[in-house]
Design a protein around this motif. Structure first.
Motif, PDB file in Angstrom:
ATOM      1  N   LYS A  23    -107.373  11.052  68.488  1.00  0.00           N
ATOM      2  CA  LYS A  23    -106.004  10.522  68.410  1.00  0.00           C
ATOM      3  C   LYS A  23    -104.996  11.646  68.201  1.00  0.00           C
ATOM      4  O   LYS A  23    -103.905  11.631  68.778  1.00  0.00           O
ATOM      5  N   LEU A  24    -105.363  12.624  67.385  1.00  0.00           N
ATOM      6  CA  LEU A  24    -104.468  13.762  67.174  1.00  0.00           C
ATOM      7  C   LEU A  24    -104.262  14.541  68.465  1.00  0.00           C
ATOM      8  O   LEU A  24    -103.138  14.912  68.809  1.00  0.00           O
ATOM      9  N   MET A  25    -105.344  14.776  69.181  1.00  0.00           N
ATOM     10  CA  MET A  25    -105.233  15.569  70.403  1.00  0.00           C
ATOM     11  C   MET A  25    -104.632  14.786  71.557  1.00  0.00           C
ATOM     12  O   MET A  25    -104.309  15.352  72.596  1.00  0.00           O
ATOM     13  N   ALA A  26    -104.465  13.481  71.360  1.00  0.00           N
ATOM     14  CA  ALA A  26    -103.824  12.659  72.389  1.00  0.00           C
ATOM     15  C   ALA A  26    -102.313  12.545  72.166  1.00  0.00           C
ATOM     16  O   ALA A  26    -101.633  11.855  72.924  1.00  0.00           O
ATOM     17  N   LEU A  27    -101.787  13.247  71.169  1.00  0.00           N
ATOM     18  CA  LEU A  27    -100.354  13.145  70.891  1.00  0.00           C
ATOM     19  C   LEU A  27     -99.518  13.702  72.030  1.00  0.00           C
ATOM     20  O   LEU A  27     -98.390  13.270  72.246  1.00  0.00           O
ATOM     21  N   GLU A  28    -100.043  14.676  72.738  1.00  0.00           N
ATOM     22  CA  GLU A  28     -99.334  15.250  73.886  1.00  0.00           C
ATOM     23  C   GLU A  28    -100.342  15.967  74.772  1.00  0.00           C
ATOM     24  O   GLU A  28    -101.473  16.222  74.382  1.00  0.00           O
TER      25      GLU A  28
ATOM     26  N   VAL B  80    -102.439  20.937  66.123  1.00  0.00           N
ATOM     27  CA  VAL B  80    -102.880  19.812  65.295  1.00  0.00           C
ATOM     28  C   VAL B  80    -104.230  20.153  64.675  1.00  0.00           C
ATOM     29  O   VAL B  80    -105.001  20.948  65.223  1.00  0.00           O
ATOM     30  N   GLY B  81    -104.509  19.539  63.525  1.00  0.00           N
ATOM     31  CA  GLY B  81    -105.775  19.792  62.869  1.00  0.00           C
ATOM     32  C   GLY B  81    -106.241  18.595  62.070  1.00  0.00           C
ATOM     33  O   GLY B  81    -105.437  17.753  61.657  1.00  0.00           O
ATOM     34  N   LEU B  82    -107.546  18.517  61.872  1.00  0.00           N
ATOM     35  CA  LEU B  82    -108.173  17.471  61.066  1.00  0.00           C
ATOM     36  C   LEU B  82    -109.167  18.139  60.135  1.00  0.00           C
ATOM     37  O   LEU B  82    -110.092  18.809  60.588  1.00  0.00           O
ATOM     38  N   MET B  83    -108.966  17.963  58.827  1.00  0.00           N
ATOM     39  CA  MET B  83    -109.860  18.548  57.839  1.00  0.00           C
ATOM     40  C   MET B  83    -110.279  17.490  56.829  1.00  0.00           C
ATOM     41  O   MET B  83    -109.561  16.510  56.590  1.00  0.00           O
ATOM     42  N   ALA B  84    -111.442  17.698  56.216  1.00  0.00           N
ATOM     43  CA  ALA B  84    -111.905  16.815  55.155  1.00  0.00           C
ATOM     44  C   ALA B  84    -111.102  17.089  53.883  1.00  0.00           C
ATOM     45  O   ALA B  84    -110.769  18.236  53.578  1.00  0.00           O
TER      46      ALA B  84
END
Length: 234
Positions: free
Chosen positions: A95-100, A106-110
């Motif tokens: 979903k983050l990488m689909a923003l544009e 963008v990043g996703l971390m625990a």
């Protein structure tokens, strides 16, 4: 680097802000709701916003951080975004990488990464530079081959050797070629040759070898890697 922190746990928010300030990071403000977060972005023009995935005071709390990220990216495309999740999932990264298109910054971390502020600040610096950052724990989970995946001829990763799969997993965490070579204790040229083969096997080949095209190929390879892992989880 100017940062806005979005976190609904008061104690964790205060601890995070204090830790960042101690490291010399400028915290322009902190928020616990979407409206407050957007107001702070309007006012302070931060370099990066860190977003708790779940915000209890929002109407749909489970993935509120992703919805705020979408609104920020639409209004302020140059602001980098780092989402923190208790249990980061492939779907969150997608979903983050689909923003544009193409995805960037963008990043996703625990959330348990907050115990290692060096890791968090490194992730923040990398997304500010426009890179994609995915929690290494999530990538390691996807690295393990599953029988169903190995048996599927439709799986793009099935064409990769174990070494190529390992290198692709490190690409998915956002590491540079040099960092991958150092991590694997091998020559940089070895990593570059493997990546060329990986891109060919995944159908990511172009005559244009410019820097932006190279970055896009790495992002596209990451997307293929994550989507293959997501299919295996269903």
């Amino acid at each position: 680097m100017r940062v806005i922190v979005v976190e609904d746990d008061p104690m964790l928010r205060a601890t995070f802000v204090t830790a960042l300030a101690h490291l010399g990071v400028e915290v322009a403000g902190s928020a616990e709701t979407a409206d407050h977060a957007l107001a702070l972005v309007d006012e302070h023009a931060p370099d990066v916003v860190t977003l708790d995935l779940r915000l209890a005071k929002e109407p749909e709390p489970a993935d509120a951080g992703l919805r705020i990220a979408e609104r920020i990216r639409a209004r302020y495309p140059e602001v980098a975004l780092l989402v923190l999740a208790t249990r980061p999932k492939v779907a969150h990264a997608e979903k983050l990488m689909a923003l544009e298109e193409p995805p960037r910054a963008v990043g996703l971390m625990a959330k348990d990464s907050l115990g290692d502020m060096e890791l968090i600040t490194d992730a923040m610096n990398r997304v500010v530079k426009g890179q994609i950052v995915i929690d290494p724990q999530l990538v390691r989970q996807l690295l393990t081959p599953r029988p169903a995946r190995a048996a599927s001829s439709a799986d793009p990763l099935a064409r990769l050797t174990p070494r190529e799969r390992e290198i692709l997993s490190l690409v998915a965490t956002g590491l540079s070629n040099l960092a991958i070579a150092q991590k694997l204790s091998c020559a940089l040229s070895n990593v570059e040759r493997n990546l060329t083969t990986i891109f060919h096997k995944l159908g990511l080949v172009s005559a244009d070898e410019g820097e932006q095209r190279s970055l896009n190929r790495r992002v596209l390879a990451t997307l293929i890697y994550l989507r293959a892992g997501n299919q295996s989880e269903r």
